[in-house]
Motif scaffolding. Structure first.
Motif, PDB file in Angstrom:
ATOM      1  N   LEU B  83       0.877  -1.176   0.000  1.00 19.14           N
ATOM      2  CA  LEU B  83       0.000   0.000   0.000  1.00 19.14           C
ATOM      3  C   LEU B  83       0.912   1.224   0.000  1.00 19.14           C
ATOM      4  CD1 LEU B  83      -2.606  -1.006   2.755  1.00 19.14           C
ATOM      5  CD2 LEU B  83      -3.034  -0.864   0.294  1.00 19.14           C
ATOM      6  N   HIS B  84       0.365   2.319  -0.474  1.00 19.82           N
ATOM      7  CA  HIS B  84       1.122   3.573  -0.472  1.00 19.82           C
ATOM      8  C   HIS B  84       0.835   4.270   0.858  1.00 19.82           C
ATOM      9  CE1 HIS B  84       2.610   6.845  -3.496  1.00 19.82           C
ATOM     10  NE2 HIS B  84       3.275   6.884  -2.377  1.00 19.82           N
ATOM     11  N   GLY B  85       1.869   4.474   1.644  1.00 20.01           N
ATOM     12  CA  GLY B  85       1.654   5.061   2.966  1.00 20.01           C
ATOM     13  C   GLY B  85       1.715   6.581   2.972  1.00 20.01           C
ATOM     14  N   PHE B 120       7.933  -1.015   6.268  1.00 18.11           N
ATOM     15  CA  PHE B 120       7.881   0.269   5.565  1.00 18.11           C
ATOM     16  C   PHE B 120       9.167   0.451   4.773  1.00 18.11           C
ATOM     17  CE2 PHE B 120       4.163   2.040   7.716  1.00 18.11           C
ATOM     18  CZ  PHE B 120       4.057   1.173   8.793  1.00 18.11           C
ATOM     19  N   ILE B 121       9.013   0.739   3.492  1.00 17.40           N
ATOM     20  CA  ILE B 121      10.155   1.035   2.631  1.00 17.40           C
ATOM     21  C   ILE B 121      10.095   2.527   2.308  1.00 17.40           C
ATOM     22  CG2 ILE B 121      11.289   0.540   0.426  1.00 17.40           C
ATOM     23  CD1 ILE B 121       9.558  -2.106   0.412  1.00 17.40           C
ATOM     24  N   VAL B 141       6.710   6.469   0.892  1.00 15.86           N
ATOM     25  CA  VAL B 141       6.700   5.411   1.901  1.00 15.86           C
ATOM     26  C   VAL B 141       5.760   4.317   1.411  1.00 15.86           C
ATOM     27  CG1 VAL B 141       6.267   4.773   4.294  1.00 15.86           C
ATOM     28  CG2 VAL B 141       7.140   7.067   3.750  1.00 15.86           C
ATOM     29  N   ILE B 142       6.328   3.132   1.186  1.00 14.13           N
ATOM     30  CA  ILE B 142       5.554   1.976   0.744  1.00 14.13           C
ATOM     31  C   ILE B 142       5.342   1.073   1.957  1.00 14.13           C
ATOM     32  CG2 ILE B 142       5.578  -0.078  -0.749  1.00 14.13           C
ATOM     33  CD1 ILE B 142       7.607   1.620  -2.523  1.00 14.13           C
ATOM     34  N   VAL B 143       4.096   0.685   2.187  1.00 18.11           N
ATOM     35  CA  VAL B 143       3.765  -0.184   3.317  1.00 18.11           C
ATOM     36  C   VAL B 143       3.592  -1.599   2.798  1.00 18.11           C
ATOM     37  CG1 VAL B 143       2.158  -0.579   5.226  1.00 18.11           C
ATOM     38  CG2 VAL B 143       2.531   1.752   4.362  1.00 18.11           C
TER      39      VAL B 143
END
Lengths: 139, 146
Positions: B83-85, B120-121, B141-143
């Motif tokens: 998901l896109h955080g 989280f990336i 931030v990619i979740v």
């Protein structure tokens, strides 16, 4: 440093509200193609179900693009200095986004007067989906 | 768990030439009706060299270039789990149709919450034009839902 002159924009000013029609599948398909985000979770119901979702859902960046429209309808994009959001919740099909912004602060930064604007996208039930801030030059 | 040794890794640079047709398609997809984004004359009257890329458009450069797909493959993260955080942009100059923009990213951080249930990336990127001038910085931030 906060200033109250040099601009007709004041703390507390609201951006003109942006109300959008309910999100449909065609919009998600178009956005997938136009944005380059081909993640099937947004356009392929079978894939979305295998991933544990009830249905496809809106790309976060589609919502952020709408927030961008809210801001650039208020001040031209050439004035935009920063734009940051948090995707707080998934935006579902049928949700009709309502976007609002409010000036939190007018400040001097890097030699120009800027407005710090709080921005938010909610759905038609009032549930918050995207929260963030934009920094917009006023000179 | 994602191998933390990826932190600091630079990703391959990717170039995207901004095309009027693609920018009009993007404007249509987001319901943008301001003629600045679709009418070259309106854009020029507003002070742009050509149709400006809307504020979030450059996020797509790395998607077009397959960089995100490769990153997920390298990190062994299935696309169905992301998901896109968060997303952020800092803007330095406009990017308009006709320009070629090069985006270069690095993995700034990888961390987890809830005992690894969520990872989280954090990816930071610089976008430059053909003259090497900085156009924008991006932060994503990619979740990962483990």
């Amino acid at each position: 440093m906060t200033t109250t002159k040099k601009s007709s924009v004041s703390v507390g000013d609201a951006l003109p509200e942006l109300k959008l029609p309910p999100i449909d599948r065609a919009t998600l398909a178009l956005f997938a193609g136009a944005s380059g985000d081909h993640n099937p979770i947004h356009i392929d119901l079978d894939f979305a179900r295998r991933a544990g979702m009830n249905d496809v859902f809106a790309h976060g960046m589609l919502g952020m693009a709408w927030v961008g429209r809210l801001v650039t309808a208020w001040q031209p994009q050439s004035k935009l200095r920063r734009f940051d959001v948090r995707f707080g919740a998934i935006t579902h099909l049928g949700n009709a986004p309502v976007l609002n912004g409010k000036v939190l602060e007018v400040l001097e930064q890097d030699g120009e007067t800027r407005a710090r604007v709080q921005i938010e996208m909610r759905n038609h039930y009032g549930e918050s989906k995207i929260q963030g801030e934009a920094l917009v030059a006023l000179d | 768990m994602i191998d933390r040794s990826w932190i600091g890794q630079e990703l391959p640079a990717v170039s995207m030439t901004l095309e009027r047709g693609r920018l009009r398609f993007f404007a249509k997809a987001i319901g943008e009706t301001d003629p600045v984004y679709t009418d070259v004359e309106a854009a020029k009257r507003a002070g742009y060299a050509d149709l400006p890329a809307p504020p979030t458009f450059l996020f797509g450069a790395e998607l077009d270039g397959g960089i995100l797909d490769r990153l997920l493959a390298d990190l062994k993260v299935p696309i169905a789990k992301i998901l896109h955080g968060e997303q952020g942009f800092t803007y330095y100059r406009p990017a308009c149709a006709g320009e070629t923009i090069t985006v270069q990213s690095r993995i700034a951080d990888i961390f987890d919450k809830k005992n690894g249930a969520l990872e989280f990336i954090v990816k930071t990127s610089e976008a430059r034009n053909a003259a090497g001038e900085r156009v924008a910085e991006l932060r994503s931030v990619i979740v990962v839902r483990n």
